[in-house]
Design an enzyme around this catalytic site. Sequence first.
Site, PDB file in Angstrom:
ATOM      1  N   LEU A  14       0.984  -1.097  -0.098  1.00  7.87           N
ATOM      2  CA  LEU A  14      -0.142  -0.147  -0.110  1.00  7.87           C
ATOM      3  C   LEU A  14       0.949   1.222   0.012  1.00  7.87           C
ATOM      4  O   LEU A  14       1.840   1.364   0.577  1.00  7.87           O
ATOM      5  CB  LEU A  14      -0.891   0.124   1.166  1.00  7.87           C
ATOM      6  CG  LEU A  14      -1.990  -1.218   1.287  1.00  7.87           C
ATOM      7  CD1 LEU A  14      -2.812  -0.976   2.617  1.00  7.87           C
ATOM      8  CD2 LEU A  14      -2.661  -1.386   0.201  1.00  7.87           C
ATOM      9  N   ASP A  15       0.434   2.390  -0.459  1.00  8.91           N
ATOM     10  CA  ASP A  15       0.878   3.689  -0.448  1.00  8.91           C
ATOM     11  C   ASP A  15       1.220   3.825   0.806  1.00  8.91           C
ATOM     12  O   ASP A  15       0.295   3.580   1.711  1.00  8.91           O
ATOM     13  CB  ASP A  15       0.070   4.866  -1.126  1.00  8.91           C
ATOM     14  CG  ASP A  15       0.117   4.376  -2.726  1.00  8.91           C
ATOM     15  OD1 ASP A  15       0.982   3.758  -3.187  1.00  8.91           O
ATOM     16  OD2 ASP A  15      -0.708   5.112  -3.019  1.00  8.91           O
ATOM     17  N   ARG A  16       2.000   4.820   1.315  1.00 10.89           N
ATOM     18  CA  ARG A  16       2.188   5.318   2.839  1.00 10.89           C
ATOM     19  C   ARG A  16       1.002   5.900   3.287  1.00 10.89           C
ATOM     20  O   ARG A  16       0.556   5.185   4.546  1.00 10.89           O
ATOM     21  CB  ARG A  16       3.382   6.400   2.680  1.00 10.89           C
ATOM     22  CG  ARG A  16       3.533   6.967   4.190  1.00 10.89           C
ATOM     23  CD  ARG A  16       4.528   8.334   4.122  1.00 10.89           C
ATOM     24  NE  ARG A  16       3.625   9.188   3.475  1.00 10.89           N
ATOM     25  CZ  ARG A  16       4.397  10.540   3.187  1.00 10.89           C
ATOM     26  NH1 ARG A  16       5.716  10.695   3.443  1.00 10.89           N
ATOM     27  NH2 ARG A  16       3.577  11.305   2.676  1.00 10.89           N
ATOM     28  N   ASP A  17       0.130   6.480   2.690  1.00  9.58           N
ATOM     29  CA  ASP A  17      -1.205   7.046   3.095  1.00  9.58           C
ATOM     30  C   ASP A  17      -2.494   6.189   2.829  1.00  9.58           C
ATOM     31  O   ASP A  17      -3.492   6.666   3.176  1.00  9.58           O
ATOM     32  CB  ASP A  17      -1.283   8.696   2.828  1.00  9.58           C
ATOM     33  CG  ASP A  17      -0.232   9.700   3.223  1.00  9.58           C
ATOM     34  OD1 ASP A  17       0.350   9.154   4.424  1.00  9.58           O
ATOM     35  OD2 ASP A  17       0.130  10.280   2.421  1.00  9.58           O
ATOM     36  N   ARG A  19      -6.197   5.901  -7.278  1.00  8.64           N
ATOM     37  CA  ARG A  19      -6.489   7.185  -6.970  1.00  8.64           C
ATOM     38  C   ARG A  19      -6.557   7.790  -8.765  1.00  8.64           C
ATOM     39  O   ARG A  19      -7.168   8.868  -8.624  1.00  8.64           O
ATOM     40  CB  ARG A  19      -5.085   7.694  -6.287  1.00  8.64           C
ATOM     41  CG  ARG A  19      -5.284   7.132  -4.842  1.00  8.64           C
ATOM     42  CD  ARG A  19      -3.760   7.140  -4.153  1.00  8.64           C
ATOM     43  NE  ARG A  19      -3.302   8.363  -4.437  1.00  8.64           N
ATOM     44  CZ  ARG A  19      -1.953   8.962  -4.341  1.00  8.64           C
ATOM     45  NH1 ARG A  19      -1.128   7.943  -4.164  1.00  8.64           N
ATOM     46  NH2 ARG A  19      -1.978  10.205  -4.200  1.00  8.64           N
TER      47      ARG A  19
END
Length: 285
Positions: free
Chosen positions: A128-131, A224
């Site tokens: 997953l992306d950091r956020d 996204r």
Amino acid sequence: MELSHTATREGRLSSFLRGELQMSAGLMNKLKWGDAIRVNGQPRHTNFPVVPGDVITVQLPEQEADYPAETGELNILYEDVWLLAVDKPAGMLIHPSRSRNTGTLANFVLGHYQQKGEQALFHPITRLDRDTFGVVLIAKNAHVSQLLQSGGMTKRYHAITCGSPSDDAGIIDAPIARRPLPSLLREIRDDGKPSVTKYRVLERNSVLCKLELEPVTGRTHQLRLHCAHMGFPILGDPQYRSEASAAISEKMGISTQILCAAELTFTHPMTGEALTIRSNLIPHF
């Protein structure tokens, strides 16, 4: 880590290694000249005749991690001797990098293994992306990781978006390419790689929408970017946003994308069990 199987049939040892223990030919060839492969505790060659009741064990080699183990809170959703699934919070990196070697999910997972006295490493199956927050599935050795990477897996995400699609369900089919360096972002472009996302509306009002997103392909930033491209960017997304989504995010005090890896469905590579792991961090509308 050790693979183990008690035979219920007759056959050559190699057939059990390929079949019941699902070892690749490369891994078998790598291990067969040492004493890693045993039957009833004794080192055996792969042509050894196995009979019902024999216990086959294989010691799987693992390299040492080049980053430190750390004590940190892990929200564990599932764990057995082969797999670990956790809820990753927003703001946490999955893996150390050259610029940051501590404080990542990998550091905390190694610390968890040490506390349990397990000889295991960090092999993330989902990233997953950091956020982005939610379910991360981790294999405890490279063999299980390879089996999971080659098997089928369904990933479902929940997102809060600014605006909504006109239909209650559909497919987004838009190719994704990397922007020119030094940018690390992506963009929709005709010469990009094929990228497909299924979506379903869960809830909506005049401003916001809660979507279930299922990536058919796995491109970087796919969900996204696809949402933004279709005119309903994910709330809080700092890169792929519209003026309206930026204004609403600021008004609500949201600074990171509201995108959750909500559910993961797959077949356990060692037991054959059908598993569905669901996040406890799914955002409310």
